[in-house]
Each structure stands twice: as C-alpha cells, then as structure tokens.
Design a protein around this motif. Structure first.
Motif, PDB file in Angstrom:
ATOM      1  N   THR A  79     -11.762   0.255  -8.759  1.00 30.40           N
ATOM      2  CA  THR A  79     -11.531   0.805  -7.416  1.00 30.40           C
ATOM      3  C   THR A  79     -10.443   0.035  -6.681  1.00 30.40           C
ATOM      4  O   THR A  79      -9.565   0.618  -6.030  1.00 30.40           O
ATOM      5  N   LYS A  80     -10.472  -1.301  -6.792  1.00 27.47           N
ATOM      6  CA  LYS A  80      -9.445  -2.116  -6.141  1.00 27.47           C
ATOM      7  C   LYS A  80      -8.062  -1.820  -6.718  1.00 27.47           C
ATOM      8  O   LYS A  80      -7.076  -1.664  -5.976  1.00 27.47           O
ATOM      9  N   VAL A  81      -7.968  -1.743  -8.034  1.00 24.63           N
ATOM     10  CA  VAL A  81      -6.672  -1.516  -8.673  1.00 24.63           C
ATOM     11  C   VAL A  81      -6.121  -0.142  -8.307  1.00 24.63           C
ATOM     12  O   VAL A  81      -4.943   0.003  -7.936  1.00 24.63           O
ATOM     13  N   VAL A  82      -6.958   0.888  -8.387  1.00 22.84           N
ATOM     14  CA  VAL A  82      -6.495   2.245  -8.099  1.00 22.84           C
ATOM     15  C   VAL A  82      -6.112   2.390  -6.628  1.00 22.84           C
ATOM     16  O   VAL A  82      -5.078   2.987  -6.297  1.00 22.84           O
ATOM     17  N   ALA A  83      -6.932   1.834  -5.720  1.00 21.87           N
ATOM     18  CA  ALA A  83      -6.603   1.921  -4.292  1.00 21.87           C
ATOM     19  C   ALA A  83      -5.299   1.190  -3.984  1.00 21.87           C
ATOM     20  O   ALA A  83      -4.455   1.683  -3.216  1.00 21.87           O
ATOM     21  N   GLY A  84      -5.105   0.019  -4.581  1.00 22.48           N
ATOM     22  CA  GLY A  84      -3.864  -0.708  -4.365  1.00 22.48           C
ATOM     23  C   GLY A  84      -2.651   0.038  -4.888  1.00 22.48           C
ATOM     24  O   GLY A  84      -1.611   0.097  -4.225  1.00 22.48           O
ATOM     25  N   LEU A  85      -2.763   0.625  -6.090  1.00 19.82           N
ATOM     26  CA  LEU A  85      -1.631   1.350  -6.662  1.00 19.82           C
ATOM     27  C   LEU A  85      -1.314   2.613  -5.877  1.00 19.82           C
ATOM     28  O   LEU A  85      -0.136   2.950  -5.663  1.00 19.82           O
ATOM     29  N   VAL A  86      -2.348   3.327  -5.442  1.00 21.22           N
ATOM     30  CA  VAL A  86      -2.119   4.564  -4.684  1.00 21.22           C
ATOM     31  C   VAL A  86      -1.400   4.270  -3.377  1.00 21.22           C
ATOM     32  O   VAL A  86      -0.406   4.923  -3.022  1.00 21.22           O
ATOM     33  N   LEU A  87      -1.870   3.264  -2.645  1.00 17.51           N
ATOM     34  CA  LEU A  87      -1.202   2.925  -1.386  1.00 17.51           C
ATOM     35  C   LEU A  87       0.154   2.269  -1.616  1.00 17.51           C
ATOM     36  O   LEU A  87       1.044   2.374  -0.767  1.00 17.51           O
ATOM     37  N   LEU A  88       0.309   1.591  -2.746  1.00 16.68           N
ATOM     38  CA  LEU A  88       1.610   1.009  -3.064  1.00 16.68           C
ATOM     39  C   LEU A  88       2.657   2.089  -3.300  1.00 16.68           C
ATOM     40  O   LEU A  88       3.820   1.952  -2.898  1.00 16.68           O
ATOM     41  N   LEU A  89       2.259   3.184  -3.960  1.00 21.93           N
ATOM     42  CA  LEU A  89       3.192   4.268  -4.237  1.00 21.93           C
ATOM     43  C   LEU A  89       3.307   5.256  -3.094  1.00 21.93           C
ATOM     44  O   LEU A  89       4.194   6.117  -3.116  1.00 21.93           O
TER      45      LEU A  89
END
Length: 319
Positions: free
Chosen positions: A114-124
C-alpha cells in the motif's frame, strides 16, 4: 528554480535512488534464523500464489471494469507477498509497525505494498497533471513537476503510516477495555473454585469478540505448546504492544500460587482500568465539546459579518 539548481536536485535524487537500489541488491550473509524465516516466507508466498491461481482458474472470465479490478487485486497480492518475503530476507524489524499490524490483523507485505503503490501513484500524478496543463496552454515552469512529485510521493508514502497509527490506537483502546472485563471474569471464576488456567480459558470463551478471540487463541496455543498461560498472555501483550495485558501477565506470574491474593489483585486491576477508561472517555468528550463550541463561535461570527457587511459597505460608500 534555475537550471543549475534543477540539475543538482536531479543528481541528488538519482544518487539517493542508486543508494537505495544498491542497498536492496547487496545481500549480507544471512544467519540461520534469517534463513529459516526466509524459507517460511517463501513457502507462504508459494501457497498464496497457488491459491490465487486456483481462484483465478475456477472463476469465470472477467471483463471490463471487474476484470481490471480483479487483475489489480491479484497484482497487489503478488506485490504484497513479494514484499513480505523481502522484509523477512532483509531482517527488517519494523517493531512499531508490526505491532500495529498485529492489532489490526493485517500482513506486513500488504501494508508495504500500500505504501509503495500510494507513493508511486502520487509521484506520477504531478507530471501527468503538468503535461495535461501544458497541453492546454497553461504556462508552467519546468521545475514544478519534479519538486511537486517528490512532495506528493513522500506524502503518499507516509499517509498509510498515519492511518495505521490511528486505526491501531483505536483497536488498542478497545483491547484495554476487554482486558479490564477479562480480569473481572477471571476473578469471578477463581472465586467459584476454578484453577487459574481453567479460569483464564473459561473467561476468554464467554464471547467471540475479536480481543477475546486473540486471548483465547494465545491460551490454547500455550496449552498445546506446554507453556504457562501467563507467559502466552505476556507474549501476546508484547506482540500487540498492549502494556495492560503484559502487566496482567506479570501479576499472574507473580501470584500464580496464591489464589486469594490474585483475586484481590485482579479485582483492583480491573477497577483501575475502568477508572482510566472512564477518564479517557471524559477527556475525549471534553475535547469534542470544545471543538463544537469553537465551530459554533466561528459560525456565529460569520453570520454576524454577513449581516453587517451590507450596512458597513453602504456607510463607507456614502462617506
């Protein structure tokens, strides 16, 4: 942001990513405990992937939005499982996070995914919005997407931690209340003539509430493993980071041979927990009352400004 600062920031981000990549790729010499944990994690990973594959094979073919959601769920499950194995291999302790996840009954890999996906989504999200706005003709500087993407990515990586802390604190508060009730039940069972192990297991079997289920499972596991019930309660308190349960286990271990004293101690401990819980409830009610009072004052002030604004405006216009 001038080109020199942008280049320096880009180089720093690239260097940080390189360091993180090297730290993830370089594997230290594992100990025996790490190898055993790695084997258990890979066995769990294989079992999870196999069950997911069987479920996908037995289900009807998905189409459209439901198929995309099912594929995303399978990808998240695979990522969570891989991160679970990776955290086990690397020996990441994450004591506070694991305690919070244990209270909520969640897996470490699921939380990390969840942390990785949330970070990547907001990063992109920032570069995508930047390109869309530039395509619509909005003039934007070139350094905005990088800085904003880093901020959003960091926020997306940290927000699950905040949500986890809040949910775990609420569950621990419920567990503390159950520990007080459990202490009263054990004292009553001891007064009825039962032995301490039987009183503990009987008190944990009066309900199927999640906290009592966790206590009952710990006591049953202690019976099967041949350890003492208070040791199992102490281990459960350490795993869930519930100090009240660990204190109860310590009191049971100290007074296991003296039934009268343990009854009085349990009754006093339950009364103390009830008073503490009542004080917490009263404090929360006072905070909510104060917040409601502030909201009412703000609303009244805004209404008075709304009523007085036309008169004040006309007065200033005529003067």
């Amino acid at each position: 942001m001038n080109p020199v600062q942008l280049a320096l920031l880009s180089g720093a981000v690239a260097a940080l990513g390189l360091v993180v990549l090297l730290a993830a790729l370089v594997r230290p010499r594992p100990s025996v405990s790490v190898r055993i944990a790695r084997y258990d994690g890979r066995r769990s990973s294989h079992r999870t992937l196999l069950s997911a594959a069987e479920a996908a094979a037995s289900a009807a073919p998905d189409r459209g939005l439901f198929g995309a959601s099912a594929a995303f769920g399978r990808a998240m499950a695979a990522l969570a499982d891989r991160l679970e194995v990776l955290s086990t291999e690397r020996g990441w302790r994450l004591r506070r996070t694991r305690a919070d996840l244990a209270v909520l009954g969640r897996r470490t890999g699921e939380f990390l995914a969840t942390k990785v996906v949330a970070g990547l989504v907001l990063l992109l999200l920032a570069p995508v919005c930047w390109f869309v706005l530039r395509a619509w003709g909005v003039p934007l500087p070139g350094g905005v997407p990088l800085s904003l993407a880093l901020v959003l990515g960091g926020a997306g990586f940290c927000v699950p931690d905040l949500a986890l802390r809040s949910d775990a604190a609420r569950r621990r508060r419920d567990f503390r209340r159950v520990v007080g009730v459990f202490s009263d039940l054990v004292a009553m069972n001891l007064a009825g003539g039962r032995g301490l192990p039987e009183a503990l297991l009987s008190s944990a079997s009066v309900s199927d509430y999640w906290a009592l289920v966790r206590i009952r499972q710990a006591l049953s596991g202690a019976r099967l493993a041949g350890s003492t019930p208070w040791q199992a309660l102490g281990d459960l308190g350490a795993e869930l980071a519930v100090a009240e349960l660990s204190d109860l286990a310590g009191a049971l271990a100290l007074a296991a041979d003296d039934g009268a004293k343990i009854r009085a101690s349990l009754a006093a401990r339950a009364a103390t927990l009830r008073r503490k819980d009542m004080a917490d409830v009263e404090g929360e009610a006072g905070e909510k009352s104060q917040s409601m009072l502030v909201a009412q004052l703000v609303l009244c002030t805004a209404f008075m400004v709304f009523l007085a604004f036309p008169a004040v405006h006309n007065l200033m216009a005529t003067s």
